[in-house]
Design an enzyme around this catalytic site. Structure first.
Site, PDB file in Angstrom:
ATOM      1  N   LYS A   3      14.782  50.302   0.442  1.00 21.74           N
ATOM      2  CA  LYS A   3      13.748  50.415   1.482  1.00 21.74           C
ATOM      3  C   LYS A   3      12.363  50.834   0.687  1.00 21.74           C
ATOM      4  O   LYS A   3      12.348  51.328  -0.579  1.00 21.74           O
ATOM      5  CB  LYS A   3      13.822  51.591   2.587  1.00 21.74           C
ATOM      6  CG  LYS A   3      12.813  51.643   3.693  1.00 21.74           C
ATOM      7  CD  LYS A   3      13.646  52.739   4.649  1.00 21.74           C
ATOM      8  CE  LYS A   3      12.699  52.521   5.803  1.00 21.74           C
ATOM      9  NZ  LYS A   3      13.155  53.755   6.814  1.00 21.74           N
TER      10      LYS A   3
ATOM     11  N   GLU B  72      12.807  56.472  17.228  1.00 17.49           N
ATOM     12  CA  GLU B  72      13.178  57.205  15.912  1.00 17.49           C
ATOM     13  C   GLU B  72      12.809  58.449  16.082  1.00 17.49           C
ATOM     14  O   GLU B  72      11.686  58.956  16.269  1.00 17.49           O
ATOM     15  CB  GLU B  72      12.459  56.289  14.781  1.00 17.49           C
ATOM     16  CG  GLU B  72      12.819  55.065  14.696  1.00 17.49           C
ATOM     17  CD  GLU B  72      11.789  54.256  13.640  1.00 17.49           C
ATOM     18  OE1 GLU B  72      11.380  55.038  12.786  1.00 17.49           O
ATOM     19  OE2 GLU B  72      11.673  53.007  13.571  1.00 17.49           O
TER      20      GLU B  72
ATOM     21  N   GLU C  33      19.353  53.845   2.878  1.00 22.50           N
ATOM     22  CA  GLU C  33      18.855  52.670   2.410  1.00 22.50           C
ATOM     23  C   GLU C  33      18.198  52.484   1.109  1.00 22.50           C
ATOM     24  O   GLU C  33      17.190  53.054   1.081  1.00 22.50           O
ATOM     25  CB  GLU C  33      17.971  51.909   3.527  1.00 22.50           C
ATOM     26  CG  GLU C  33      18.434  51.912   4.889  1.00 22.50           C
ATOM     27  CD  GLU C  33      17.273  51.407   5.924  1.00 22.50           C
ATOM     28  OE1 GLU C  33      17.202  50.017   6.026  1.00 22.50           O
ATOM     29  OE2 GLU C  33      16.975  52.206   6.669  1.00 22.50           O
TER      30      GLU C  33
ATOM     31  N   GLU D 298      11.890  57.977   1.914  1.00 18.66           N
ATOM     32  CA  GLU D 298      12.003  56.858   2.781  1.00 18.66           C
ATOM     33  C   GLU D 298      13.458  56.327   2.725  1.00 18.66           C
ATOM     34  O   GLU D 298      14.121  55.753   3.578  1.00 18.66           O
ATOM     35  CB  GLU D 298      11.094  55.842   2.567  1.00 18.66           C
ATOM     36  CG  GLU D 298       9.778  55.892   3.556  1.00 18.66           C
ATOM     37  CD  GLU D 298      10.113  56.162   5.110  1.00 18.66           C
ATOM     38  OE1 GLU D 298      10.512  55.255   5.675  1.00 18.66           O
ATOM     39  OE2 GLU D 298       9.510  57.040   5.589  1.00 18.66           O
TER      40      GLU D 298
END
Length: 490
Positions: free
Chosen positions: A319, A266, A316, A327
């Site tokens: 999340k 990542e 997202e 995030e």
């Protein structure tokens, strides 16, 4: 996640770094913690249209795996941390998992699975010893299951690690070593990976270094840095990734594994949810990253680049925001696959958006012009709505952080209304709200229209219905609620 204390040690306790490139193509993380997920078939088309030939899934989502069948895309399938104990304690559980989630899709669906990612940053300092006793046994059992299935020659098992598993004894990359509290465990894992011809995988995040340290030099977080170099003997480091990555190389060399293959699991930059999380910075970072991938550029200690999985493909909106409001905003694309910003991805090509996305009608929920609520009434409504909808773009320094009080309320009302699929009764809020067909978006603040999931076939995509995720949302929004209430009252 890791932390750091000064410019000298910022390379090691941080999560951040720059990226080294893989000449074999670009990888990307596909997260699915969303209230309105894109259909997997559309996501796979998005991957192929933009030249992403490797993808990492955080769990064995059957809809995504089916859609990846015969696509030619290399797939990494993740195993969540909450499954480590069961897999560690019972080899048959690992055999069953491999049969259900790997063998079936390789044999019957033509999915090009290459890796199993056992756990997700299980040795993160914040986790304490929660997964230190189960990660290696789970890895060993998954490996045994792959061997039993006859797949070990093709599918490799590894563990995605946070960059805080290593540090420097000298504040320079050449002093790299594994963290003292897990040193022996890390040596055992690296030895096991090496014996099975598997790579070590690490996640590196320059943004988190910059976000957590007000003294972190801004340009050192990007690939074009140079005004704050780190000098380590004959080597000068101009960006934090090269320094961070070479710290891992030094730790591997000291442990007797100088040629251990490495995957960057990542690396990326968010576009919202914090002052340095914006489109300009994300474009700058990810363009620098992709340029290195295209050039096949390595670091001073290792000129051969690793495979890289950019974090992330799409936003997202459900999340956990425990690490921060950002995030939910790591995607290069919005939640619906639309473009956030343009990137040159090589050979004269640029990013293209998702195709075939179906939306809800063009209706928004806003505060009624006639509404004149008390501060306590509006605060209560906002607090309720943000337990279910994503309000992170209202945080300080974020894209919607400068709205006036009524627009703040309208943004929250609309996010709730869209999250609830524009259902009857979702735009009321004690008669304070109304629907409109006029787009209320303003000054870079986007009022969303959600994907129409009522017309999407059931595909196995997860839904964020757990009470724990909702609790995290509510807790994370307390500071935003206070700010909204104060501004409205004034």
């Amino acid at each position: 996640m890791g932390s750091h204390e000064s410019h000298g040690c910022l390379l090691f306790f941080i999560i951040g770094a720059c990226l080294v490139a893989g000449g074999l193509g670009m990888g990307v993380n596909w997260g699915m913690i969303s209230t309105h997920p894109l259909p997997p078939e559309i996501v796979v088309k998005l991957l192929k249209d933009n030249g992403f030939n490797k993808v990492k899934l955080f769990e064995a989502n059957h809809g995504a795996l089916r859609a990846l069948g015969n696509s030619g895309i290399e797939v990494m399938v993740g195993i969540p941390n909450n499954m480590l104990a069961s897999l560690a304690g019972n080899v048959q559980a690992a055999v069953n998992w491999v049969n259900q989630n790997i063998s079936t899709y390789v044999s019957n669906s033509g999915v090009n699975i290459r890796y199993v990612a056992v756990g997700n940053e299980p040795f993160l300092k914040d986790y304490g010893d929660q997964f230190t006793h189960t990660t290696l046994p789970a890895l060993q059992n998954i490996q045994a299951a792959l061997i039993k299935a006859g797949l070990a020659h093709k599918v490799k098992a590894t563990v995605p690690l946070n960059a805080d598993v290593y540090q420097s004894d000298t504040t320079l990359p050449s002093g790299g070593s594994f963290r003292a509290d897990i040193h022996d465990l890390m040596i055992s894992i690296v030895k096991f990976l090496s014996n099975n011809a598997a790579p070590i995988m690490v996640n590196i995040y320059p943004f988190l270094s910059l976000n957590s340290d007000p003294n972190f030099p801004m340009d050192f977080a990007f690939f074009e840095g140079g005004s704050h170099p780190i000098v380590d003997g004959p080597v000068t480091y101009t960006n934090v990734f090269d320094a961070n990555y070479d710290t891992l190389i030094a730790a591997l060399e000291k442990s007797g594994f100088p040629n251990m293959p490495i995957i960057i699991g990542e690396v990326g930059w968010p576009t919202d949810g914090a002052p340095n999380a914006n489109i300009a910075n994300a474009k700058k970072f990810n363009q620098g990253l992709i340029s290195r991938i295209i050039q096949g550029k390595g670091t001073p200690k290792r000129h051969t680049p690793p495979d890289v999985y950019i974090f992330s493909l799409i936003d997202e909106d459900a999340k956990s925001v425990d690490p921060g409001n950002f995030e939910r905003h790591w995607g290069m694309f919005n939640y619906d696959g639309s473009l956030k910003y343009q990137l040159n991805i090589g050979r004269g090509k640029t990013l293209v958006p998702a195709k075939g996305v179906k939306y809800l009608p063009k209706k928004w929920c806003v505060m009624s012009p006639q509404a004149s609520p008390s501060p306590s009434t509006i605060a209560s409504s906002i607090s309720y709505a943000c337990q279910f909808a994503d309000c992170t773009s209202l945080a300080y320094g974020s894209s919607c952080g400068n709205l006036d009080a009524r627009s703040n309320a309208s943004y929250v009302f609309n996010m709730y209304y869209q999250t609830k699929n524009q259902s009857a009764g979702a735009c009321n809020f004690n008669n304070m709200a109304m629907t409109t067909t006029t787009d209320p978006s303003q000054r870079g603040c986007r009022f969303e229209i959600m994907i129409d999931i009522t017309k999407t076939p059931k595909n196995g995509s997860p839904t964020p219905s757990s009470s724990s995720s909702r609790l995290l949302k509510a807790v994370s929004m307390i500071s935003v609620m206070v700010a909204l209430t104060i501004s409205f009252a004034s």
